[in-house]
Design a protein around this motif. Structure first.
Motif, short mmCIF file in Angstrom:
data_model
loop_
_atom_site.label_atom_id
_atom_site.label_comp_id
_atom_site.label_asym_id
_atom_site.label_seq_id
_atom_site.Cartn_x
_atom_site.Cartn_y
_atom_site.Cartn_z
N ALA A 212 0.74 -1.01 -0.28
CA ALA A 212 0.01 -0.19 0.24
C ALA A 212 1.06 1.12 -0.06
CB ALA A 212 -0.78 -0.08 1.25
N TYR A 213 2.24 1.17 0.71
CA TYR A 213 3.12 2.14 0.38
C TYR A 213 3.19 3.21 -0.91
CZ TYR A 213 3.62 2.09 5.41
OH TYR A 213 3.49 2.15 6.85
N PRO A 214 3.60 2.13 -2.05
CA PRO A 214 3.78 2.95 -3.02
C PRO A 214 1.92 2.71 -3.64
CG PRO A 214 4.46 0.65 -3.55
CD PRO A 214 3.85 1.05 -1.55
N ILE A 215 1.40 2.66 -3.62
CA ILE A 215 -0.32 2.83 -4.38
C ILE A 215 -0.94 3.76 -3.83
CG2 ILE A 215 -2.27 1.52 -4.69
CD1 ILE A 215 0.17 -1.31 -5.07
N ALA A 216 -0.73 3.97 -2.20
CA ALA A 216 -1.77 4.61 -1.90
C ALA A 216 -1.43 5.71 -2.44
CB ALA A 216 -1.76 4.72 -0.13
N PRO A 217 -0.44 6.94 -3.01
CA PRO A 217 0.11 8.15 -3.36
C PRO A 217 -0.67 8.34 -4.04
CG PRO A 217 2.16 7.72 -1.88
CD PRO A 217 1.31 6.28 -1.78
N LEU A 218 0.06 7.36 -5.51
CA LEU A 218 -1.05 7.59 -6.12
C LEU A 218 -2.69 6.88 -6.55
CD1 LEU A 218 1.31 4.86 -7.86
CD2 LEU A 218 1.71 7.05 -8.24
N LEU A 219 -3.36 6.50 -5.80
CA LEU A 219 -4.64 6.61 -5.59
C LEU A 219 -4.83 8.20 -4.90
CD1 LEU A 219 -5.72 3.34 -3.90
CD2 LEU A 219 -5.67 4.42 -6.81
N ALA A 220 -4.41 8.35 -3.78
CA ALA A 220 -4.78 10.12 -3.36
C ALA A 220 -4.06 11.16 -4.14
CB ALA A 220 -3.47 10.10 -2.31
N ALA A 221 -3.56 11.17 -5.27
CA ALA A 221 -3.35 11.95 -6.26
C ALA A 221 -4.30 12.46 -6.98
CB ALA A 221 -1.67 11.72 -6.94
N SER A 222 -5.06 11.03 -7.17
CA SER A 222 -6.38 11.42 -8.45
C SER A 222 -7.52 12.60 -7.47
CB SER A 222 -6.77 10.24 -8.41
OG SER A 222 -7.86 9.68 -7.46
N PHE A 223 -6.99 12.87 -6.20
CA PHE A 223 -8.03 13.47 -5.94
C PHE A 223 -7.65 15.06 -4.96
CE2 PHE A 223 -8.03 9.82 -2.65
CZ PHE A 223 -7.18 10.73 -1.50
N ALA A 224 -6.11 15.44 -4.81
CA ALA A 224 -5.30 15.51 -4.19
C ALA A 224 -5.44 17.37 -4.28
CB ALA A 224 -4.06 15.29 -4.51
N ASP A 225 -6.32 17.38 -5.57
CA ASP A 225 -6.43 19.27 -6.13
C ASP A 225 -7.92 19.13 -6.07
OD1 ASP A 225 -3.63 19.76 -5.52
OD2 ASP A 225 -3.66 19.58 -7.74
N LEU A 226 -8.65 18.40 -5.49
CA LEU A 226 -10.05 18.56 -5.88
C LEU A 226 -10.26 19.29 -4.25
CD1 LEU A 226 -10.76 15.17 -7.88
CD2 LEU A 226 -10.33 17.51 -8.24
N PHE A 227 -9.77 18.85 -3.89
CA PHE A 227 -10.58 19.42 -1.92
C PHE A 227 -9.62 20.28 -1.54
CE2 PHE A 227 -12.47 14.88 -3.30
CZ PHE A 227 -13.26 15.29 -2.84
N GLU A 228 -10.39 21.10 -0.32
CA GLU A 228 -8.90 21.41 0.57
C GLU A 228 -8.05 21.12 1.34
OE1 GLU A 228 -7.63 24.76 2.01
OE2 GLU A 228 -9.05 24.77 0.96
N ARG A 229 -7.00 21.48 1.66
CA ARG A 229 -5.60 20.13 2.01
C ARG A 229 -6.39 19.82 3.87
NH1 ARG A 229 -2.84 19.05 -2.20
NH2 ARG A 229 -1.85 21.05 -2.67
#
Length: 163
Positions: free
Chosen positions: A25-42
């Motif tokens: 999950a360590y390398p995969i999770a950030p890749l998935l999170a990148a899909s919504f990283a700029d959609l919501f207030e951090r």
């Protein structure tokens, strides 16, 4: 994670096997999170990830079924990685340009100093309160994060960094 699993009565060999699977999950999770990283207030991504850490950590501390432990471990890791990426981006966005590098460097340095002691604190909590005690402490820390950011964290989405 292996130590927590051993504390729950799982053999060392099995705990290492489960941890190995969860580590994917360590390398995969950030890749998935990148899909919504700029959609919501951090700050809300950080709060959501902190809430997920509470939920999945609490479940992890209570479960014994191998498949459920692995699923919770993966989800807990994903929540941790999401919080980490969002936090590091957020900490640079809240400071004015004139002091951004120094301030972000100071904040990051202090987080590393705190991380130095966190292992000792976790070990103490594991000895005194078991796995549930460890996740109780983590829950308390995540509640502080959620309340602090929700009440005092500035919104940074869409604001220019040159301020």
């Amino acid at each position: 994670m292996p130590t927590l699993l051993v504390e729950k009565g799982i053999t060392v060999t099995r705990s290492l096997q489960y941890s190995f699977i969860v580590a994917f999950a360590y390398p995969i999770a950030p890749l998935l999170a990148a899909s919504f990283a700029d959609l919501f207030e951090r700050k809300w991504i950080i709060c959501g990830a902190s809430a997920a850490i509470i939920i999945f950590g609490s479940a992890f501390s209570r479960l014994t079924e191998p498949a459920l432990l692995i699923v919770c471990g993966v989800l807990l890791t994903a929540a941790n990685m999401t919080m980490s990426y969002a936090y590091h981006a957020y900490q640079t966005e809240v400071f004015p340009t004139a002091i951004r590098a120094r301030a972000a460097g100071l904040v990051y340095s202090m987080s590393r100093v705190a991380a130095t002691f966190s292992g000792f604190i976790v070990a103490y909590m594991l000895r005194e309160g078991g796995v549930a005690g460890v996740f109780g402490m983590i829950t308390a820390a995540m509640l502080v994060v959620i309340v602090t950011l929700a009440l005092f964290g500035p919104n940074v989405r869409g604001k220019p960094l040159e301020a």
